[in-house]
Design a protein around this motif. Sequence first.
Motif, PDB file in Angstrom:
ATOM      1  N   ASP A 123      17.334 -31.878  -3.616  1.00  0.00           N
ATOM      2  CA  ASP A 123      16.591 -31.451  -4.700  1.00  0.00           C
ATOM      3  C   ASP A 123      16.646 -29.988  -4.822  1.00  0.00           C
ATOM      4  O   ASP A 123      16.634 -29.248  -3.770  1.00  0.00           O
ATOM      5  N   VAL A 160       7.393 -30.455  -6.130  1.00  0.00           N
ATOM      6  CA  VAL A 160       7.689 -30.960  -4.861  1.00  0.00           C
ATOM      7  C   VAL A 160       9.038 -31.431  -4.965  1.00  0.00           C
ATOM      8  O   VAL A 160       9.511 -32.193  -5.897  1.00  0.00           O
ATOM      9  N   THR A 161       9.669 -31.093  -3.698  1.00  0.00           N
ATOM     10  CA  THR A 161      11.074 -31.830  -3.556  1.00  0.00           C
ATOM     11  C   THR A 161      10.806 -33.102  -2.620  1.00  0.00           C
ATOM     12  O   THR A 161      10.006 -32.984  -1.798  1.00  0.00           O
ATOM     13  N   THR A 162      11.393 -33.939  -3.077  1.00  0.00           N
ATOM     14  CA  THR A 162      11.697 -35.170  -2.614  1.00  0.00           C
ATOM     15  C   THR A 162      12.838 -35.701  -1.736  1.00  0.00           C
ATOM     16  O   THR A 162      12.832 -36.934  -0.983  1.00  0.00           O
ATOM     17  N   SER A 163      13.910 -34.683  -1.710  1.00  0.00           N
ATOM     18  CA  SER A 163      14.927 -35.029  -0.976  1.00  0.00           C
ATOM     19  C   SER A 163      15.416 -33.510  -0.766  1.00  0.00           C
ATOM     20  O   SER A 163      15.350 -32.481  -1.392  1.00  0.00           O
TER      21      SER A 163
END
Length: 81
Positions: free
Chosen positions: A17, A11-14
């Motif tokens: 990313d 998953v991307t948190t920003s």
Amino acid sequence: MLNGGGNLAMVTTSANDIPSPAGQSFSTRIATVAAKSPDGNGVSLESQLAAIAGNQINQQYAVNIYKTYLGMFTTALGPNP
């Protein structure tokens, strides 16, 4: 996940990313078997010593708190006549 492994989706948190390729995940497995000595003993001496050290630190912390409270009570009540 802790009961025998599984898949973790990336998953991307920003917004900065790097996005993961579609459908890609990482497989994980947790080792539950400790190394055994030649006589079949599976107890880890290092982990037991670390647990003893942790208990000793906690016990000393509790004793220091108790001493501090006794000192405060002695100060508040005054010396014995």
